[in-house]
Design a protein around this motif. Structure first.
Motif, PDB file in Angstrom:
ATOM      1  N   GLU A  56       0.587  -1.888  -0.061  1.00 45.09           N
ATOM      2  CA  GLU A  56      -0.288   0.318   0.117  1.00 45.09           C
ATOM      3  C   GLU A  56       0.880   0.635  -0.312  1.00 45.09           C
ATOM      4  O   GLU A  56       2.016   1.341   1.243  1.00 45.09           O
ATOM      5  N   ILE A  57       0.674   2.003  -0.673  1.00 47.90           N
ATOM      6  CA  ILE A  57       1.397   3.987  -1.267  1.00 47.90           C
ATOM      7  C   ILE A  57       0.439   4.644  -0.662  1.00 47.90           C
ATOM      8  O   ILE A  57      -0.356   4.785  -1.433  1.00 47.90           O
ATOM      9  N   PRO A  58       0.281   5.411  -0.035  1.00 48.54           N
ATOM     10  CA  PRO A  58      -1.358   6.108   0.337  1.00 48.54           C
ATOM     11  C   PRO A  58      -0.781   7.038  -1.105  1.00 48.54           C
ATOM     12  O   PRO A  58      -0.838   8.108  -1.636  1.00 48.54           O
ATOM     13  N   GLN A  59      -2.488   7.733  -1.225  1.00 49.88           N
ATOM     14  CA  GLN A  59      -3.611   8.036  -2.577  1.00 49.88           C
ATOM     15  C   GLN A  59      -2.641   9.653  -3.065  1.00 49.88           C
ATOM     16  O   GLN A  59      -2.252   9.904  -4.052  1.00 49.88           O
ATOM     17  N   ASP A  60      -2.229   9.999  -1.541  1.00 54.11           N
ATOM     18  CA  ASP A  60      -1.641  11.663  -1.757  1.00 54.11           C
ATOM     19  C   ASP A  60      -0.480  11.543  -2.171  1.00 54.11           C
ATOM     20  O   ASP A  60       0.342  12.615  -2.378  1.00 54.11           O
ATOM     21  N   ALA A  61       0.126  10.756  -2.540  1.00 48.60           N
ATOM     22  CA  ALA A  61       2.170  10.367  -3.260  1.00 48.60           C
ATOM     23  C   ALA A  61       2.284   9.774  -4.186  1.00 48.60           C
ATOM     24  O   ALA A  61       3.481   9.791  -5.097  1.00 48.60           O
ATOM     25  N   VAL A  62       0.803  10.064  -5.236  1.00 42.59           N
ATOM     26  CA  VAL A  62       0.882   9.617  -6.121  1.00 42.59           C
ATOM     27  C   VAL A  62       0.551   9.590  -7.700  1.00 42.59           C
ATOM     28  O   VAL A  62      -0.750  10.459  -7.372  1.00 42.59           O
ATOM     29  N   THR A  63       0.768   9.658  -8.509  1.00 41.40           N
ATOM     30  CA  THR A  63      -0.008  10.834  -9.958  1.00 41.40           C
ATOM     31  C   THR A  63       0.591   9.904 -10.855  1.00 41.40           C
ATOM     32  O   THR A  63       1.464   8.822 -11.222  1.00 41.40           O
ATOM     33  N   SER A  64      -0.712   9.105 -11.970  1.00 39.96           N
ATOM     34  CA  SER A  64      -0.364   8.392 -13.502  1.00 39.96           C
ATOM     35  C   SER A  64       0.790   9.392 -14.155  1.00 39.96           C
ATOM     36  O   SER A  64       0.285  10.521 -14.522  1.00 39.96           O
ATOM     37  N   LEU A  65       1.473   8.254 -14.850  1.00 40.17           N
ATOM     38  CA  LEU A  65       2.152   8.058 -16.220  1.00 40.17           C
ATOM     39  C   LEU A  65       1.637   8.351 -17.443  1.00 40.17           C
ATOM     40  O   LEU A  65       0.570   7.440 -17.195  1.00 40.17           O
ATOM     41  N   ARG A  66       1.167   9.145 -18.443  1.00 39.41           N
ATOM     42  CA  ARG A  66       0.952   9.048 -19.607  1.00 39.41           C
ATOM     43  C   ARG A  66       2.136   8.852 -21.033  1.00 39.41           C
ATOM     44  O   ARG A  66       3.692   9.002 -20.335  1.00 39.41           O
ATOM     45  N   TYR A  67       2.429   7.516 -21.700  1.00 41.57           N
ATOM     46  CA  TYR A  67       3.534   7.893 -22.855  1.00 41.57           C
ATOM     47  C   TYR A  67       2.614   8.220 -24.010  1.00 41.57           C
ATOM     48  O   TYR A  67       1.208   8.055 -24.100  1.00 41.57           O
ATOM     49  N   ASP A  68       3.629   8.699 -25.136  1.00 39.28           N
ATOM     50  CA  ASP A  68       3.495   8.965 -26.753  1.00 39.28           C
ATOM     51  C   ASP A  68       3.567   7.687 -26.735  1.00 39.28           C
ATOM     52  O   ASP A  68       3.801   6.560 -26.364  1.00 39.28           O
ATOM     53  N   VAL A  69       3.011   7.686 -28.380  1.00 40.74           N
ATOM     54  CA  VAL A  69       3.493   7.145 -29.056  1.00 40.74           C
ATOM     55  C   VAL A  69       3.984   5.531 -28.871  1.00 40.74           C
ATOM     56  O   VAL A  69       4.866   4.323 -29.672  1.00 40.74           O
ATOM     57  N   ASP A  70       5.728   6.707 -29.173  1.00 42.97           N
ATOM     58  CA  ASP A  70       6.930   6.398 -28.543  1.00 42.97           C
ATOM     59  C   ASP A  70       7.396   5.663 -27.952  1.00 42.97           C
ATOM     60  O   ASP A  70       8.695   5.945 -27.413  1.00 42.97           O
ATOM     61  N   GLY A  71       6.658   6.040 -27.114  1.00 41.11           N
ATOM     62  CA  GLY A  71       7.128   5.510 -25.653  1.00 41.11           C
ATOM     63  C   GLY A  71       7.747   6.265 -24.526  1.00 41.11           C
ATOM     64  O   GLY A  71       8.139   6.255 -23.544  1.00 41.11           O
ATOM     65  N   ASN A  72       7.629   8.097 -24.617  1.00 42.51           N
ATOM     66  CA  ASN A  72       8.027   8.999 -24.039  1.00 42.51           C
ATOM     67  C   ASN A  72       6.975   9.479 -23.513  1.00 42.51           C
ATOM     68  O   ASN A  72       5.671   9.642 -23.892  1.00 42.51           O
ATOM     69  N   VAL A  73       7.666   9.303 -21.885  1.00 43.40           N
ATOM     70  CA  VAL A  73       6.970   9.923 -21.298  1.00 43.40           C
ATOM     71  C   VAL A  73       5.900  11.402 -21.468  1.00 43.40           C
ATOM     72  O   VAL A  73       6.953  12.464 -21.561  1.00 43.40           O
ATOM     73  N   ILE A  74       4.516  11.571 -21.407  1.00 45.56           N
ATOM     74  CA  ILE A  74       3.687  12.878 -21.394  1.00 45.56           C
ATOM     75  C   ILE A  74       3.257  13.245 -20.536  1.00 45.56           C
ATOM     76  O   ILE A  74       2.686  14.678 -20.390  1.00 45.56           O
ATOM     77  N   GLY A  75       3.624  12.734 -18.962  1.00 43.18           N
ATOM     78  CA  GLY A  75       3.095  13.389 -17.900  1.00 43.18           C
ATOM     79  C   GLY A  75       3.834  13.971 -16.655  1.00 43.18           C
ATOM     80  O   GLY A  75       5.223  13.880 -17.270  1.00 43.18           O
ATOM     81  N   PRO A  76       3.676  13.685 -15.978  1.00 44.73           N
ATOM     82  CA  PRO A  76       2.671  13.374 -15.355  1.00 44.73           C
ATOM     83  C   PRO A  76       1.115  13.863 -15.159  1.00 44.73           C
ATOM     84  O   PRO A  76       1.596  15.034 -15.271  1.00 44.73           O
ATOM     85  N   PHE A  77       0.531  13.216 -14.583  1.00 48.48           N
ATOM     86  CA  PHE A  77      -0.719  13.874 -14.768  1.00 48.48           C
ATOM     87  C   PHE A  77      -1.866  13.486 -13.877  1.00 48.48           C
ATOM     88  O   PHE A  77      -1.560  12.105 -13.181  1.00 48.48           O
ATOM     89  N   GLU A  78      -2.698  14.151 -12.999  1.00 48.62           N
ATOM     90  CA  GLU A  78      -3.287  14.413 -11.754  1.00 48.62           C
ATOM     91  C   GLU A  78      -4.366  13.215 -12.427  1.00 48.62           C
ATOM     92  O   GLU A  78      -5.083  13.621 -12.918  1.00 48.62           O
ATOM     93  N   SER A  79      -4.577  12.577 -11.218  1.00 49.96           N
ATOM     94  CA  SER A  79      -5.942  11.767 -11.732  1.00 49.96           C
ATOM     95  C   SER A  79      -6.354  11.121  -9.852  1.00 49.96           C
ATOM     96  O   SER A  79      -5.521  10.976  -9.518  1.00 49.96           O
ATOM     97  N   LYS A  80      -7.094  10.238 -10.548  1.00 43.21           N
ATOM     98  CA  LYS A  80      -8.203   9.563  -9.044  1.00 43.21           C
ATOM     99  C   LYS A  80      -7.331   8.515  -9.776  1.00 43.21           C
ATOM    100  O   LYS A  80      -8.619   7.975 -10.804  1.00 43.21           O
ATOM    101  N   LEU A  81      -7.194   7.156  -9.222  1.00 44.52           N
ATOM    102  CA  LEU A  81      -7.641   5.892  -9.270  1.00 44.52           C
ATOM    103  C   LEU A  81      -8.711   5.368  -9.061  1.00 44.52           C
ATOM    104  O   LEU A  81      -9.884   5.945  -8.293  1.00 44.52           O
ATOM    105  N   GLY A  82      -8.764   4.247  -9.591  1.00 41.41           N
ATOM    106  CA  GLY A  82     -10.383   3.538  -9.542  1.00 41.41           C
ATOM    107  C   GLY A  82     -11.438   3.866 -10.552  1.00 41.41           C
ATOM    108  O   GLY A  82     -12.225   3.679 -10.252  1.00 41.41           O
ATOM    109  N   VAL A  83     -11.124   5.363 -11.054  1.00 44.06           N
ATOM    110  CA  VAL A  83     -11.830   6.291 -11.784  1.00 44.06           C
ATOM    111  C   VAL A  83     -11.760   5.943 -13.505  1.00 44.06           C
ATOM    112  O   VAL A  83     -10.816   6.104 -14.739  1.00 44.06           O
TER     113      VAL A  83
END
Length: 83
Positions: A56-83
């Protein structure tokens, strides 16, 4: 899905962790059974995709990462897990 730690999560805060997790580390959201051992304040993660153990990691300690089609990081983005 990959997530990045937005702050340090230390064993002194989360006594169940086997080590300190530092800001910037990448974790994988665990999508298997957790048998109700994860609190409402956290989410289950693993260090490697599709592996055990989860922890378990606290919710307030993480944010999601997103990638473009070439696999390059384009995030992080604020998000809610489970939504």
């Amino acid at each position: 899905m990959k997530y990045i730690l937005t702050r340090d999560v230390l064993k002194s805060e989360c006594t169940w962790l086997k080590r300190d997790f530092l800001k910037g580390e990448i974790l994988h959201l665990f999508d298997g059974a957790t048998y109700n051992c994860i609190s409402k304040r956290g989410f289950a993660f693993t260090e490697e995709l599709d592996t055990l153990p989860f922890f378990e990691i606290p919710q307030d300690a993480v944010t999601s990462l997103r990638y473009d089609v070439d696999g390059n990081v384009i995030g992080p983005f604020e998000s809610k897990l489970g939504v």
